[in-house]
Motif scaffolding. Structure first.
Motif, PDB file in Angstrom:
ATOM      1  N   CYS A   6       0.297   3.735   2.011  1.00  0.00           N
ATOM      2  CA  CYS A   6       0.655   4.915   1.230  1.00  0.00           C
ATOM      3  C   CYS A   6       0.609   6.193   2.067  1.00  0.00           C
ATOM      4  CB  CYS A   6      -0.250   5.043   0.013  1.00  0.00           C
ATOM      5  SG  CYS A   6       0.007   3.737  -1.178  1.00  0.00           S
ATOM      6  N   HIS A  11       3.395   6.799  -1.909  1.00  0.00           N
ATOM      7  CA  HIS A  11       3.139   5.813  -2.959  1.00  0.00           C
ATOM      8  C   HIS A  11       4.439   5.203  -3.457  1.00  0.00           C
ATOM      9  CE1 HIS A  11      -1.020   7.020  -3.208  1.00  0.00           C
ATOM     10  NE2 HIS A  11      -0.653   8.283  -3.333  1.00  0.00           N
ATOM     11  N   CYS A  28       0.897   2.882  -8.562  1.00  0.00           N
ATOM     12  CA  CYS A  28       1.326   2.558  -7.211  1.00  0.00           C
ATOM     13  C   CYS A  28       1.067   1.075  -6.962  1.00  0.00           C
ATOM     14  CB  CYS A  28       0.600   3.416  -6.194  1.00  0.00           C
ATOM     15  SG  CYS A  28       1.052   3.014  -4.503  1.00  0.00           S
ATOM     16  N   HIS A  30       0.751  -0.384  -4.264  1.00  0.00           N
ATOM     17  CA  HIS A  30      -0.075  -0.638  -3.078  1.00  0.00           C
ATOM     18  C   HIS A  30      -1.535  -0.242  -3.247  1.00  0.00           C
ATOM     19  CE1 HIS A  30       3.348  -1.812  -0.666  1.00  0.00           C
ATOM     20  NE2 HIS A  30       4.006  -0.809  -1.214  1.00  0.00           N
ATOM     21  N   CYS A  31      -1.769   0.902  -3.893  1.00  0.00           N
ATOM     22  CA  CYS A  31      -3.159   1.362  -3.978  1.00  0.00           C
ATOM     23  C   CYS A  31      -3.631   1.599  -5.408  1.00  0.00           C
ATOM     24  CB  CYS A  31      -3.343   2.629  -3.157  1.00  0.00           C
ATOM     25  SG  CYS A  31      -2.481   4.045  -3.845  1.00  0.00           S
ATOM     26  N   THR A  33      -2.907   3.861  -7.506  1.00  0.00           N
ATOM     27  CA  THR A  33      -3.009   5.229  -7.993  1.00  0.00           C
ATOM     28  C   THR A  33      -2.140   5.363  -9.234  1.00  0.00           C
ATOM     29  OG1 THR A  33      -3.388   6.154  -5.812  1.00  0.00           O
ATOM     30  CG2 THR A  33      -2.485   7.657  -7.440  1.00  0.00           C
TER      31      THR A  33
HETATM   32 ZN   LIG Z   1      -0.281   4.283  -3.201  1.00  0.00          ZN
END
Ligand SMILES: [Zn+2]
Length: 92
Positions: A6, A11, A28, A30-31, A33
């Motif tokens: 990210c 994101h 998100c 990936h993370c 969020t």
């Molecule tokens: Zn992210």
């Protein structure tokens, strides 16, 4: 925590929840969020305050939808296609 991906690429959000036609929550991939549509047409971080607002919006929206009988998307079938094709408006 922000992942390395990210911080490099930004994101990558996907819709995690539809609140109303216009308000959605995003997450998100990936993370994790979380973001949400705000009242100004942009997106904001999904804070507890926004979560609260969204849950109220969702309740109102669902209530309205169920009252209109539109909660479940309906498929409309044309029973008699002939009528539709041969239909000519009358302006008399
Ligand atoms: Zn992210």
């Amino acid at each position: 925590m922000k992942s390395i991906y990210c911080s490099f690429f930004g994101h990558q959000y996907e819709v995690s929840k539809k609140i109303t036609y216009h308000v959605k929550e995003y997450k998100c991939t990936h993370c994790s969020t979380q973001m949400t549509t705000n009242g100004k047409g942009g997106i904001s971080p999904l804070t507890p305050k926004f979560k609260e607002i969204n849950s109220v919006l969702e309740r109102i929206h669902n209530k309205r939808m169920s009252r209109l009988g539109l909660k479940k998307e309906k498929t409309f079938h044309v029973k008699n296609e002939k009528n539709l094709i041969n239909f000519t408006p009358h302006f008399s």
